[in-house]
Design an enzyme around this catalytic site. Structure first.
Site, PDB file in Angstrom:
ATOM      1  N   LEU A  33       0.760  -1.166   0.033  1.00 15.81           N
ATOM      2  CA  LEU A  33       0.059   0.140   0.131  1.00 15.81           C
ATOM      3  C   LEU A  33       0.840   1.143  -0.249  1.00 15.81           C
ATOM      4  O   LEU A  33       2.159   1.293   0.623  1.00 15.81           O
ATOM      5  CB  LEU A  33      -0.871   0.094   1.316  1.00 15.81           C
ATOM      6  CG  LEU A  33      -1.860  -1.187   1.434  1.00 15.81           C
ATOM      7  CD1 LEU A  33      -2.817  -0.918   2.616  1.00 15.81           C
ATOM      8  CD2 LEU A  33      -2.758  -1.460   0.114  1.00 15.81           C
ATOM      9  N   HIS A  37      -3.544   4.403  -2.326  1.00 17.71           N
ATOM     10  CA  HIS A  37      -4.522   3.308  -1.721  1.00 17.71           C
ATOM     11  C   HIS A  37      -5.236   4.088  -0.630  1.00 17.71           C
ATOM     12  O   HIS A  37      -6.358   4.026  -0.530  1.00 17.71           O
ATOM     13  CB  HIS A  37      -3.733   2.066  -1.166  1.00 17.71           C
ATOM     14  CG  HIS A  37      -3.032   1.417  -2.259  1.00 17.71           C
ATOM     15  ND1 HIS A  37      -1.995   1.150  -2.689  1.00 17.71           N
ATOM     16  CD2 HIS A  37      -3.836   0.540  -3.186  1.00 17.71           C
ATOM     17  CE1 HIS A  37      -1.477   0.111  -3.407  1.00 17.71           C
ATOM     18  NE2 HIS A  37      -2.843  -0.165  -4.108  1.00 17.71           N
ATOM     19  N   GLY A 149      -8.251   4.071  -8.424  1.00 15.58           N
ATOM     20  CA  GLY A 149      -7.754   5.159  -9.003  1.00 15.58           C
ATOM     21  C   GLY A 149      -7.667   5.317 -10.611  1.00 15.58           C
ATOM     22  O   GLY A 149      -7.671   4.274 -11.150  1.00 15.58           O
ATOM     23  N   LYS A 151      -5.383   6.197 -12.300  1.00 15.08           N
ATOM     24  CA  LYS A 151      -4.119   5.651 -12.938  1.00 15.08           C
ATOM     25  C   LYS A 151      -4.545   4.261 -13.787  1.00 15.08           C
ATOM     26  O   LYS A 151      -3.944   3.993 -14.895  1.00 15.08           O
ATOM     27  CB  LYS A 151      -3.121   5.175 -11.842  1.00 15.08           C
ATOM     28  CG  LYS A 151      -1.859   4.584 -12.400  1.00 15.08           C
ATOM     29  CD  LYS A 151      -0.701   4.140 -11.595  1.00 15.08           C
ATOM     30  CE  LYS A 151      -0.966   3.007 -10.578  1.00 15.08           C
ATOM     31  NZ  LYS A 151      -1.036   1.669 -11.549  1.00 15.08           N
ATOM     32  N   ASP A 152      -5.203   3.519 -13.080  1.00 11.96           N
ATOM     33  CA  ASP A 152      -5.707   2.311 -14.124  1.00 11.96           C
ATOM     34  C   ASP A 152      -6.973   2.633 -14.737  1.00 11.96           C
ATOM     35  O   ASP A 152      -8.161   1.955 -14.684  1.00 11.96           O
ATOM     36  CB  ASP A 152      -5.792   1.097 -13.029  1.00 11.96           C
ATOM     37  CG  ASP A 152      -4.661   0.779 -12.105  1.00 11.96           C
ATOM     38  OD1 ASP A 152      -3.827   0.464 -12.929  1.00 11.96           O
ATOM     39  OD2 ASP A 152      -4.690   1.049 -10.921  1.00 11.96           O
ATOM     40  N   MET A 186       1.711   7.323  -8.255  1.00 17.19           N
ATOM     41  CA  MET A 186       2.153   6.236  -7.175  1.00 17.19           C
ATOM     42  C   MET A 186       1.640   4.913  -7.571  1.00 17.19           C
ATOM     43  O   MET A 186       0.456   4.623  -8.171  1.00 17.19           O
ATOM     44  CB  MET A 186       1.327   6.710  -5.775  1.00 17.19           C
ATOM     45  CG  MET A 186       2.030   7.986  -5.284  1.00 17.19           C
ATOM     46  SD  MET A 186       1.395   8.205  -3.770  1.00 17.19           S
ATOM     47  CE  MET A 186       2.296   9.650  -3.157  1.00 17.19           C
TER      48      MET A 186
END
Length: 284
Positions: A33, A37, A149, A151-152, A186
């Protein structure tokens, strides 16, 4: 924080919470994490009465055995971080619990064209594994909302299709990407990078922002994309897998007819043998 390793025990606990009228937020993770997260946990706590976090390194979403073996694991540290974040429940199952039939005998999911491009093309079978484990988790946790998130980004579209197609009664909440001061998104995989590698990796975000600015200024899509590719290729430490300007719904190449609000720039690259992904929305 309550910690459960079996399906029956967590379901019994959450059943009582539901009978009490509590809303449940779910944050699925593979551990290792980081602040990204914890931001999801924080958002889930804002929206719900009870927050459940899962830690499970799902073997069926790895098409690279080496990547699975090297995926960072530190559950003791993760538990401390979750305690400090005031997470209510940790679900920490074993492979035997999640795949009693064995992972090699598990069913496969097909998301159509959406899992044949970008991440789907370069990581065949990845989204099938993601969809399968999430289907199991959705049935086990029966949450009101699930948090991912940005990011994905492509995975978020996969999750939404899973929810819509299988009629899961759960709302997807997408939270903006959390970044290092350098701009590096991150990721649990960042732990495998050296300090020098992280410095190099920050150029991925810098390139995305450069392409984004060009598109915002009306530059041709293909010219902006090629400028980004050329920028990344200047760094011998970066092995570019793809940089694409796409429709954020279908993840196919964007065209002049694509709605401005639906354009995303996505990148995947290897640095020090570590695969990283990132994206930005052009008009957000």
């Amino acid at each position: 924080m309550q910690i459960f390793e079996s399906i029956k025990s967590i379901q019994a606990f959450l059943s009582v919470k539901k009978q009490q009228g509590c809303s449940i937020g779910f944050v699925p993770t593979m551990g290792a994490l980081h602040q990204g997260h914890l931001t999801l946990i924080e958002r889930a706590k804002t929206d719900n009465d009870v927050v459940v976090c899962s830690i499970y390194v799902n073997p069926t979403q790895f098409n690279n055995t080496f990547d699975l073996e090297k995926y960072p694991r530190n559950v003791d540290r993760d538990k401390i971080l979750l305690e400090n974040a005031e997470c209510d429940v940790l679900f920490y199952p074993s492979d035997e619990i999640m795949y009693p039939e064995g992972k090699d005998d598990s069913m496969k999911l097909d998301f159509g064209a959406l899992d044949k491009v970008l991440e789907g093309e370069f990581r065949p079978g990845h989204f099938s594994g993601v969809g399968l484990i999430l289907s199991k988790f959705f049935h086990i946790v029966s949450a009101d909302s699930v948090y991912f998130g940005q990011k994905d980004l492509q995975q978020c579209s996969i999750v939404q299709k899973l929810i819509d197609t299988l009629f899961f009664d759960i709302q997807l909440v997408v939270v903006p990407t959390v970044r290092e001061k350098s701009g590096l998104a991150m990721s649990s995989r960042n732990a495998r990078l050296s300090n020098e590698g992280k410095e190099v990796a920050a150029n991925l975000y810098e390139t995305l922002m450069k392409v984004r600015e060009m598109l915002q200024n009306g530059e041709d899509l293909n010219k902006a994309k090629q400028t980004g590719i050329n920028s990344i290729k200047k760094y011998k430490e970066i092995q570019l897998e793809y940089l694409e300007v796409v429709d954020r719904k279908s993840f196919t190449q964007a065209t002049g007819n694509t709605s401005k609000k639906e354009i995303a720039i996505c990148v995947a690259a290897f640095i020090e043998g570590v695969r990283l992904i990132d994206n930005v929305l052009v008009f957000s």
